[in-house]
Each structure stands twice: as C-alpha cells, then as structure tokens.
Scaffold this motif. Structure first.
Motif, PDB file in Angstrom:
ATOM      1  N   PRO A 111     -29.343  28.039  -2.662  1.00 51.40           N
ATOM      2  CA  PRO A 111     -28.872  27.887  -1.278  1.00 51.40           C
ATOM      3  C   PRO A 111     -28.809  26.452  -0.805  1.00 51.40           C
ATOM      4  CG  PRO A 111     -31.057  28.903  -1.351  1.00 51.40           C
ATOM      5  CD  PRO A 111     -30.557  28.878  -2.755  1.00 51.40           C
ATOM      6  N   GLN A 112     -29.697  25.593  -1.326  1.00 48.63           N
ATOM      7  CA  GLN A 112     -29.682  24.204  -0.870  1.00 48.63           C
ATOM      8  C   GLN A 112     -28.417  23.472  -1.288  1.00 48.63           C
ATOM      9  OE1 GLN A 112     -31.383  25.499  -3.397  1.00 48.63           O
ATOM     10  NE2 GLN A 112     -32.479  23.956  -4.608  1.00 48.63           N
ATOM     11  N   PHE A 113     -27.713  24.012  -2.294  1.00 45.69           N
ATOM     12  CA  PHE A 113     -26.463  23.419  -2.764  1.00 45.69           C
ATOM     13  C   PHE A 113     -25.253  24.325  -2.501  1.00 45.69           C
ATOM     14  CE2 PHE A 113     -29.830  21.696  -5.572  1.00 45.69           C
ATOM     15  CZ  PHE A 113     -29.710  20.356  -5.220  1.00 45.69           C
ATOM     16  N   GLU A 114     -25.476  25.426  -1.769  1.00 44.32           N
ATOM     17  CA  GLU A 114     -24.413  26.392  -1.480  1.00 44.32           C
ATOM     18  C   GLU A 114     -23.663  26.754  -2.767  1.00 44.32           C
ATOM     19  OE1 GLU A 114     -21.958  24.975   1.690  1.00 44.32           O
ATOM     20  OE2 GLU A 114     -23.594  24.965   3.147  1.00 44.32           O
ATOM     21  N   THR A 115     -24.429  27.069  -3.812  1.00 43.67           N
ATOM     22  CA  THR A 115     -23.885  27.282  -5.150  1.00 43.67           C
ATOM     23  C   THR A 115     -24.448  28.564  -5.741  1.00 43.67           C
ATOM     24  OG1 THR A 115     -23.565  24.916  -5.583  1.00 43.67           O
ATOM     25  CG2 THR A 115     -23.833  26.344  -7.503  1.00 43.67           C
ATOM     26  N   LEU A 116     -23.591  29.294  -6.447  1.00 45.15           N
ATOM     27  CA  LEU A 116     -23.988  30.465  -7.212  1.00 45.15           C
ATOM     28  C   LEU A 116     -23.651  30.204  -8.669  1.00 45.15           C
ATOM     29  CD1 LEU A 116     -24.965  33.544  -6.780  1.00 45.15           C
ATOM     30  CD2 LEU A 116     -22.568  34.082  -7.270  1.00 45.15           C
ATOM     31  N   ILE A 117     -24.593  30.514  -9.570  1.00 47.86           N
ATOM     32  CA  ILE A 117     -24.366  30.356 -11.007  1.00 47.86           C
ATOM     33  C   ILE A 117     -24.184  31.733 -11.635  1.00 47.86           C
ATOM     34  CG2 ILE A 117     -25.220  29.354 -13.156  1.00 47.86           C
ATOM     35  CD1 ILE A 117     -27.255  27.768 -11.469  1.00 47.86           C
ATOM     36  N   VAL A 118     -23.108  31.902 -12.384  1.00 44.17           N
ATOM     37  CA  VAL A 118     -22.883  33.096 -13.200  1.00 44.17           C
ATOM     38  C   VAL A 118     -22.318  32.628 -14.533  1.00 44.17           C
ATOM     39  CG1 VAL A 118     -22.497  34.608 -11.216  1.00 44.17           C
ATOM     40  CG2 VAL A 118     -20.550  33.479 -12.295  1.00 44.17           C
TER      41      VAL A 118
END
Length: 274
Positions: A111-118
């Motif tokens: 959340p701190q980077f507004e990023t999702l990893i898949v």
C-alpha cells in the motif's frame, strides 16, 4: 531501507546473485519480492530456491506457474514431469523448501507504493481487494489437507470466463490461471491461451492489462511471466512487466520502488527459445 521487485528467476542462481550485488541489496535493511517462477528451466533451481529461502526474512515472492508445478511434482500429480525440478525433490531439505513455497501468496499488495505484485495478471472484473481475497482462497487450498487433490485438478484451460457463481475447482482453476498463466484476453475478459508471443504479433487478442474496463487500473500492477512483452513499462496502463527473459539469454531486472528505477544484469549464457 529500500524496496525491490525482481522478475522471474527460473533457476538462474548466479544471475540472481549478481543482481543482488549490483543493487547492493542489504538483507538486514532492505526488502525484496520476486514476481514468481523462482524455479525451472534454468541451470540450478535447487540452489536458487535455497538462496531465496535463506533470505526469507527479507526476500519473499508470489507464486508463478512453475512454482505451482514444483508442488505438483512433489505431490506426484504433475501431468508432465520437469527434470529441472527433480534435484529439489531429492534434496535433504526438500520438505522445508516445499512447505515454504506452499505458503506463498498469489498476490501481494504494497500500500505504501500503491502497487500489487502478481506473476501473470488480473481478470478485468477484479478489483484489488477481490484479487487479494482470491489469492487467500488458493493459499488455503495449498496449505490444507487436500493440497494433492487440488494440484491434481489444477491443470486445464476451462473455464475461460469468470463468474462469481463459480465454485470448487472450476473457480480455483480460473483464479490460478489468471494469477499465474494469463497473457491475452478477448474483449469480454475470456482467457485466451492460444495467442502467443508479443502484442504486435497478436492483433486479434488483447493483453489483459489493456482492457479499458479493468477494475484494477488505479493500482499499479507489477508482474512477470511474459518475457516476449517487449517493453517493461506501460505507464498508460499502470503496469510494469519485469520478466526480461533471463532464462532465455535476456536479462534479470529489478524495480526499486523507492525511486522507480530499473536495474538489469545481462544473462547471456542461457538457452534461447525453441
């Protein structure tokens, strides 16, 4: 403290070590995620998995299709054996390594980077909260008593389309295929496993991240899996694809989330696509 995401390792231990040196990775202070496919096809899957596991307090991953195949091989239900994985299965620490792999998620939100990893992608209708809930569903199956039966039924291309009413293995197979296998979709989000290669070679199929109605567009998605994508950054679609083909003689690439920079090391000693 710095935060990194690295593309597919696929058993390329020496390249991974070289990249860690290049970015001056400090396990005591930094955090690194691998975007799936730690193992298979490269020269030393066992050594690669051991290296990641040894750093597990500061290195984590999402699961890719080759990681799931490793679990299926260990359970004796893989439809097509992969000899590159067999040294892991024969290793004295195999159970410890496999149990760790089986507890990894299919999606991680930073959340701190507004990023999702898949590893591969998200269905067009899934918001990020949906994706995390579906990842949890699969984690429960992999961590449960029915892991072997789940892995036995995991393989296949059906169903091609998502519906909330899907249950059981049809639901879970679709979730797994989105997170670990998808590249192309039709305009309504149906998965297309027939289209191969780079987007410019498949004018009748659409990369999953280019669908205009994608519900996850407001969160940056960082993924691997697609070594022929051609471009790492797709800012107009808010995605970054980090599989730069290390195992195929390309490079291994890391994204630094703190300053949004990319660092790559060439990997010229591996196989070329057949």
């Amino acid at each position: 403290m710095r935060h990194w995401i690295v593309g597919d390792l696929q058993g390329c231990h020496d390249d991974f070590s070289r990249l860690l040196d290049l970015i001056a990775f400090d396990p005591a202070a930094d955090k690194l995620w691998v975007a799936g496919d730690l193992v298979n096809r490269g020269p030393d899957s066992l050594r690669t998995l051991r290296a990641v596991y040894a750093l597990r307090d500061s290195v984590d991953c999402v699961l890719g299709n080759h990681d799931l195949h490793l679990l299926a091989e260990a359970a004796g239900v893989a439809p097509k054996p992969q000899p590159d994985l067999h040294p892991i299965l024969r290793a004295p620490d195999a159970d410890e390594l496999l149990d760790w792999i089986a507890t990894r998620p299919l999606a991680v939100r930073l959340p701190q980077f507004e990023t999702l990893i898949v590893h591969a992608g998200l269905h067009v209708s899934w918001a990020v909260d949906d994706a995390l809930a579906y990842s949890d569903e699969i984690q429960r199956q992999l961590a449960g008593q029915e892991r072997k039966e789940f892995l036995r039924q995991m393989y296949g291309n059906e169903p091609q389309q998502w519906a909330d009413r899907l249950t059981g293995m049809e639901r879970w197979r679709f979730i797994v295929n989105c997170f670990t296998r998808m590249r192309y979709c039709s305009s309504d989000g149906a998965l297309d496993f027939d289209a191969k290669g780079a987007p410019q070679d498949n004018r009748d199929a659409t990369p999953w991240f280019q669908l205009a109605s994608r519900q996850s567009r407001d969160t940056r998605i960082v993924f691997g899996h697609w070594s022929t994508l051609g471009t790492v950054r797709w800012p107009e679609h808010n995605v970054i694809g980090l599989d730069t083909g290390c195992v195929w003689g390309g490079s291994l690439t890391a994204l630094c989330l703190d300053d949004d920079t990319l660092t790559s090391t060439p990997c010229p000693l591996h196989r070329t696509p057949g």
